[in-house]
Scaffold this motif. Structure first.
Motif, PDB file in Angstrom:
ATOM      1  N   GLY A 104       0.893  -1.336   0.018  1.00 23.30           N
ATOM      2  CA  GLY A 104       0.004  -0.065  -0.043  1.00 23.30           C
ATOM      3  C   GLY A 104       0.765   1.197   0.153  1.00 23.30           C
ATOM      4  O   GLY A 104       0.499   2.350   0.126  1.00 23.30           O
ATOM      5  N   ALA A 105       2.217   1.206   0.124  1.00 21.24           N
ATOM      6  CA  ALA A 105       3.028   2.593   0.122  1.00 21.24           C
ATOM      7  C   ALA A 105       3.210   2.768  -1.447  1.00 21.24           C
ATOM      8  O   ALA A 105       3.006   2.106  -2.505  1.00 21.24           O
ATOM      9  N   PRO A 106       3.349   3.992  -1.675  1.00 25.59           N
ATOM     10  CA  PRO A 106       3.391   4.381  -3.000  1.00 25.59           C
ATOM     11  C   PRO A 106       4.696   4.023  -3.705  1.00 25.59           C
ATOM     12  O   PRO A 106       5.740   3.715  -3.030  1.00 25.59           O
ATOM     13  N   ALA A 107       4.381   3.818  -5.220  1.00 25.29           N
ATOM     14  CA  ALA A 107       5.719   3.493  -5.853  1.00 25.29           C
ATOM     15  C   ALA A 107       6.965   4.496  -5.655  1.00 25.29           C
ATOM     16  O   ALA A 107       6.569   5.604  -5.807  1.00 25.29           O
ATOM     17  N   PRO A 108       8.329   3.847  -5.322  1.00 26.65           N
ATOM     18  CA  PRO A 108       9.385   4.767  -5.312  1.00 26.65           C
ATOM     19  C   PRO A 108       9.306   5.668  -7.018  1.00 26.65           C
ATOM     20  O   PRO A 108       9.317   5.077  -7.781  1.00 26.65           O
ATOM     21  N   VAL A 109      10.297   6.808  -6.672  1.00 22.49           N
ATOM     22  CA  VAL A 109      10.363   7.605  -8.009  1.00 22.49           C
ATOM     23  C   VAL A 109      11.614   6.851  -8.373  1.00 22.49           C
ATOM     24  O   VAL A 109      12.425   6.482  -8.045  1.00 22.49           O
ATOM     25  N   ARG A 110      11.673   7.046  -9.971  1.00 19.55           N
ATOM     26  CA  ARG A 110      12.594   6.384 -10.863  1.00 19.55           C
ATOM     27  C   ARG A 110      13.703   7.391 -10.968  1.00 19.55           C
ATOM     28  O   ARG A 110      14.929   7.250 -11.020  1.00 19.55           O
ATOM     29  N   GLU A 111      13.156   8.740 -11.081  1.00 19.63           N
ATOM     30  CA  GLU A 111      14.143   9.914 -10.902  1.00 19.63           C
ATOM     31  C   GLU A 111      13.941  10.824  -9.918  1.00 19.63           C
ATOM     32  O   GLU A 111      12.638  11.214  -9.470  1.00 19.63           O
TER      33      GLU A 111
END
Ligand SMILES: CC(C)(COP(=O)(O)OP(=O)(O)OC[C@H]1O[C@@H](n2cnc3c(N)ncnc32)[C@H](O)[C@@H]1OP(=O)(O)O)[C@@H](O)C(=O)NCCC(=O)NCCSC(=O)C[C@](C)(O)C(=O)O
Ligand SMILES: [Mg+2]
Length: 356
Positions: free
Chosen positions: A14-21
Motif C-alpha cells: 500500500g505504500a506509493p511506488a518509489p520515484v525513478r528519477e
C-alpha cells in the motif's frame, strides 16, 4: 543488499511506488527555521516567498526541552499554509535519539502530504537509510499517501564520509546529501571550532628565497572542506542525486559565506543552507549562474551546431566535451529562469549582447 530487480518496489503493502528519477526543482537555499520559535515561525510565510526550500528543523539547535514544541509547530505551520512552489522539508532528530520515532510517525501521519523531503542527520552508512526507508513505507501506507517522501542525508560523521557512495545509492528515495561540517569536524577530531568555512591555520606557504625562512613567503589559505565536498559531489552524481554545501555559521561574515558557497557551486553543488535571513540572497546569487556565464554557454551551444567537432570561439577551443559543460550551465539557467522573470530577462539580455 536488495536485488536490483526489487529496488523500485514499495517496501510496504500500500505504500506509493518509489520515484525513478529525483525531481530536479530549484533548491539553491534550504532555509532553516525552528518551528517552535514563535518569532521565527511568524516570519515563515514571508520567507517562503523568497526561498526555494523551507526546512523545519527539529534536531540540533532546538533545545531538548523544546523538541515537542518544534514538532507540533511544524505540523501547525504545514497545515495552516500553502507554500505553492516552495518545497517544505524537515530535519528530524538523529536515529539514536529518543525523539526520532515520534518525529517520523507524527510528521508522516499528520503532514506527509505537505512534506517533500526528510533530512536525516548523522547518517553512518546504508543501514541508516534502509531503516528510514522501510519505516517511511509503512507510515506512508498507513497514512494513504500517494507520493513517496524523499530522503536527504547529512554527511557529518567520519564513517558517513567513508560510506558516502553506498549512502547515495541506498534507496530510490535518496534525493541528496549535504555537508555537515560541525559534526563532521567533531567526529573526525579536526581542530577547527568553526561551523563550516575556512581556517587561517590551514595553509600552504611559498618557498624561502634566501636563507631567511621568515621573509617574503606568501601564504595561501586552503579549503578545509574541499576533499569532502568533492567526494560527496562524485557520490551524488554517480547515483543521480543532488549535492549541497551545508551551513556557514559565521552569520556576520557575509563575504566569506559567499566564497564558501561559490566554491561548492563551482564543484557541483546545487545549493546551501541559509541559517539566517541574511544568507538567503547570498545563496540565490551564488547558485544562480551569472548572466555572462549563461550568455557564453548559450553562445558555445549555438556555435557548436550538432555538438560535435572542434571550433575556436574568442581564441578558446570548444569541442564535444566543452559543449556538455556549457549545457550544464544553460540547462540550470533555463530551469531557474522558468520561475523567475527577472533572472530570465537578465539571461536573455546578456545572451543578446553576446550573440551580437
Ligand atoms: C543564528 C541565530 C541563532 C541568530 O538569531 P538571532 O535572533 O540572534 O538573529 P537576529 O539577527 O537578531 O534575528 C533577526 C530576526 O530574524 C529572525 N530570524 C533569525 N534567524 C531566522 C531564521 N533562520 N528564519 C526565520 N527568522 C529568523 C529572528 O527571530 C529575529 O526576529 P525579530 O526581528 O522578530 O526579533 C538564528 O538565526 C538561528 O537560530 N538560525 C537557525 C540555526 C539552525 O537552524 N542551526 C542548525 C543548522 S546548522 C547545524 O545543525 C550544523 C550541522 C549541519 O548539523 C553540522 O555541521 O553538524
Ligand atoms: Mg550536525
Amino acid at each position: 543488499m536488495r536485488s536490483p530487480k526489487d529496488f523500485f518496489a514499495p517496501l510496504a503493502l500500500g505504500a506509493p511506488a518509489p520515484v525513478r528519477e529525483i525531481p530536479v526543482t530549484p533548491s539553491r537555499m534550504i532555509h532553516f527555521f525552528d518551528p517552535g520559535n514563535e518569532k521565527m515561525a511568524a516570519k515563515v510565510p514571508d520567507i517562503a516567498k523568497k526561498v526555494d526550500v523551507l526546512l523545519g528543523n527539529l534536531e540540533d539547535a532546538v533545545r531538548a526541552d523544546r523538541k515537542e514544541a518544534a514538532r507540533a509547530g511544524l505540523v501547525a505551520i504545514a497545515k495552516a499554509n500553502d507554500f505553492g512552489k516552495t518545497q517544505l522539508w524537515t530535519r528530524v532528530n538523529s536515529l539514536d535519539s529518543p525523539w526520532v520515532l515520534d518525529d517520523l510517525i507524527t510528521l508522516v501521519t499528520e503532514i506527509g502530504d505537505k512534506l517533500d523531503v526528510i533530512m536525516v542527520p548523522k547518517v553512518e552508512g546504508a543501514q541508516d537509510i534502509h531503516y528510514v526507508d522501510r519505516l517511511l513505507a509503512q507510515l506512508e501506507a498507513r497514512a494513504g499517501l500517494t507520493k513517496p517522501l524523499l530522503v536527504h542525508a547529512i554527511l557529518e560523521t567520519a564513517s558517513g564520509v567513508a560510506n558516502v557512495e553506498e549512502i547515495a545509492g541506498a534507496s530510490p528515495r535518496m534525493q541528496g546529501i549535504s555537508l555537515g561540517p560541525a559534526d563532521l569536524a567533531a567526529s573526525r577530531r579536526m581542530k577547527t571550532t568553526r561551523v563550516g568555512g575556512g581556517h587561517p591555520g590551514y595553509l600552504v606557504r611559498t618557498d624561502p628565497v634566501g636563507d631567511d625562512l621568515t621573509e617574503g613567503r606568501t601564504t595561501y589559505q586552503q579549503d578545509l572542506w574541499h576533499y569532502t565536498v568533492a567526494r560527496m559531489v562524485d557520490a551524488c552524481a554517480m547515483h543521480g542525486i543532488l549535492p549541497y554545501y551545508g551551513p556557514f555559521g559565521d552569520i556576520r561574515d557575509v563575504v566569506a559565506c559567499e566564497d564558501q558557497f561559490r566554491n561548492a557551486f563551482l564543484l557541483g553543488c546545487v545549493g546551501a543552507w541559509s541559517l539566517h535571513p541574511v544568507q538567503i540572497d547570498i545563496a540565490k546569487k551564488v547558485f544562480s549562474p551569472s548572466p555572462s556565464d549563461v550568455a557564453w554557454a548559450r553562445r558555445v551551444i549555438a556555435e557548436m551546431g550538432d555538438g560535435t567537432g572542434a571550433v575556436m570561439i574568442d581564441g578558446k577551443m570548444q569541442d564535444d566535451a566543452s559543449v556538455k559543460q556549457c549545457r550544464v550551465v544553460a540547462e540550470l539557467a533555463d530551469a531557474l529562469a522558468a520561475d523567475d522573470p527577472e533572472l530570465a530577462a537578465a539571461y536573455d539580455a546578456a545572451t543578446k549582447e553576446a550573440l551580437g
